[in-house]
Scaffold this active site. Structure first.
Site, PDB file in Angstrom:
ATOM      1  CG  ASP A 141      -1.921   1.144   1.194  1.00 15.50           C
ATOM      2  OD1 ASP A 141      -2.082   1.766   0.128  1.00 15.50           O
ATOM      3  OD2 ASP A 141      -2.524   1.427   2.242  1.00 15.50           O
ATOM      4  CD1 TRP A 142       4.404   1.333  -0.042  1.00 17.30           C
ATOM      5  CD2 TRP A 142       5.695   1.201  -1.857  1.00 17.30           C
ATOM      6  NE1 TRP A 142       5.523   0.628   0.303  1.00 17.30           N
ATOM      7  CE2 TRP A 142       6.333   0.528  -0.783  1.00 17.30           C
ATOM      8  CE3 TRP A 142       6.320   1.246  -3.106  1.00 17.30           C
ATOM      9  CZ2 TRP A 142       7.576  -0.086  -0.935  1.00 17.30           C
ATOM     10  CZ3 TRP A 142       7.552   0.634  -3.253  1.00 17.30           C
ATOM     11  CH2 TRP A 142       8.184  -0.019  -2.174  1.00 17.30           C
ATOM     12  CD  GLU A 143      -3.551   4.453  -0.507  1.00 12.98           C
ATOM     13  OE1 GLU A 143      -4.380   5.301  -0.897  1.00 12.98           O
ATOM     14  OE2 GLU A 143      -3.768   3.694   0.461  1.00 12.98           O
ATOM     15  CD  GLU A 144       2.025   8.890   1.210  1.00  9.51           C
ATOM     16  OE1 GLU A 144       1.930  10.131   1.242  1.00  9.51           O
ATOM     17  OE2 GLU A 144       1.204   8.133   1.762  1.00  9.51           O
TER      18      GLU A 144
END
Length: 473
Positions: A141-144
């Site tokens: 979960d890498w949403e940046e």
């Protein structure tokens, strides 16, 4: 139920009664076998409701889920693991520090150290997935930031701004156009490498996990915000083209994890169904990218509307979970945040919903999917619509099945020989698992015929939402 809801359900039945001309079976790309044998569709509960018991004395009945995992920091050794930005290696990103942006792990993928990220990764993987041979779902979960430059809009524009600044500092005589072009090239090349190499190392460390990135793919079909009346739900052509530029990501992933969180403005409408349908269709399309078997698609959904604590209506259970299973996904992950357990009222509301409409519907649709796999696909594949845009669903028929509660659990009871079977083959086809072929997946790739599937004493029916009302109550 309200008359307006009944009217919408009846409209679906009328639409479904039209003749199905031109529906034909096409041989689909083989799919990976299911994570659990004889479970063509997987149900996962991924909400922190375990806090409801010590705080409010409410214990959730989660027996019908094949996976129960909690996203809270302290829970490890689960067969569904979410790696947030601080749990896997040294993910570079910017965070707000008052009015300024502060770089974490160098901020940008092109300035971050991939070797240091590599060195750190095994620590996080070992912490959350202890056994090297463990099977399960592993979601990054890498949403940046997003790997495509053009998609880093609004608050994510800081990554484009900082990328241009880095290039301009090194090349003071360059024009703004040249700076922007090189900055984009450097960012996208480094972003793709960072994500690719992360996947490769993760798969090497835990090869039996199904690895992918949360929210990938997305097709940004949020046009309803501008004009709800004319909303079609279609993924914009431009976004489909951009997704095609991420072929490197789809082919390296071993599972895809798109989101179908339903916005409240689309509640109990055809627009909500179209919103979900097109997002799932895009996920299924990209899952077949490249060589080898199609990757499984696990959709993230919620028992409540996006950013709300209002539970989904029965129509929207069909529009989210039912729609996803009918399109051939491998499973649904019901996710929730800390607000679900923040008060006794919230815990009670969700508990009653799970013991009522949600629990009944999950059993209904998952049982129908399993039985369709058995009778239509010889248990060697899963059912999905022949016509993706048709309003047909895998549901048990109220004329042949009943769902009752016994000893605190839901149970499906079938009445053999009653009611007329609607042939699944009219509206559904099989996506065979790797190693099997044919209309009914009964032929192995070695040419050995398996026992033909026959319709036995479990009479199933492709029913419409109107018939569903009987089973839900």
């Amino acid at each position: 139920m309200r008359s307006g809801v009944l009217h919408q359900l009846w409209a679906l039945v009328v639409a479904l009664s039209a003749p199905w001309e031109g529906a034909c079976v096409q041989e689909l790309k083989p799919a990976m076998p299911p994570l659990f044998p004889h479970k063509p569709v997987l149900l996962a509960w991924n909400a922190p409701t375990m806090d409801c018991y010590p705080r409010h004395g409410i214990h959730f009945p989660l027996e019908q889920f094949q996976i129960v995992a909690y996203p809270t920091e302290g829970f490890v050794r689960q067969n569904l693991t979410i790696f947030y930005k601080d749990r896997l290696g040294l993910y570079p990103y910017y965070k707000r520090d008052g009015a300024r942006w502060k770089a974490v792990n160098e901020g940008l993928p092109q300035t971050a150290s991939l070797s240091r990220h590599y060195e750190k990764m095994p620590e996080g993987v070992q912490k959350y997935i202890r056994e090297p041979g463990a099977k399960g779902l592993a979601v990054i979960d890498w949403e940046e930031w997003r790997p495509l430059w053009i998609r880093n809009w609004e608050s994510k524009d800081v990554y484009r701004e900082q990328s241009r600044l880095k290039v301009a500092e090194k090349n003071t005589g360059w024009s703004a156009e040249r700076v922007a072009k090189v900055a984009q090239q450097e960012f996208e090349l480094s972003a793709s490498k960072f994500m690719l190499e992360t996947l490769r190392l993760a798969k090497h460390l835990r090869p039996n996990q199904l690895w992918g990135f949360y929210l990938f793919p997305d097709c940004y079909n949020h046009d309803y915000k501008n004009d709800l009346k004319s909303y079609t739900g279609r993924c914009p052509d431009l976004e489909i083209t951009r997704n095609d530029q991420l072929t490197w990501l789809w082919t390296e992933s071993t599972a895809l994890f798109p989101s179908i969180y339903l916005p409240l403005p689309l509640r109990s409408t055809g627009s909500g169904r179209r919103f979900v349908r097109n997002r799932v269709k895009e996920g299924m399309r990209l899952a077949s990218t490249g060589d080898g078997a199609a990757r499984p698609v696990f959709v993230y959904t919620r028992p409540t509307y996006a950013n709300e604590l209002i539970v989904l209506t029965e129509i929207d259970l069909v529009s989210t979970i039912g729609e996803s299973f009918a399109l051939g996904v491998a499973g649904v992950i019901l996710w929730g945040d800390a607000s679900y357990a923040s008060s006794k009222a919230n815990c009670s509301s969700l508990y009653e919903y799970l013991r009522g409409p949600l629990g009944r519907y999950l059993l209904n649709v998952s049982t129908a999917a399993e039985q369709c796999s058995q009778v239509l696909c010889s248990s060697h594949g899963r059912c999905l619509r022949k016509l993706p845009d048709s309003d047909t669903y895998l549901h048990l028929s109220s004329s042949t099945h009943s769902i009752t509660r016994q000893d605190g659990r839901f149970k499906v009871t079938a009445v053999p020989g009653q009611g007329k079977l609607v042939e699944f083959g009219t509206h559904f086809q099989c996506q065979c698992y790797g190693g099997y072929r044919g209309k009914d997946c009964a032929r192995s790739e070695k040419g050995q015929n398996k026992a033909s599937s026959v319709l036995g004493t479990w009479p199933l029916s492709l029913i419409f939402p109107l018939g569903l009302l009987t089973l839900l109550h």
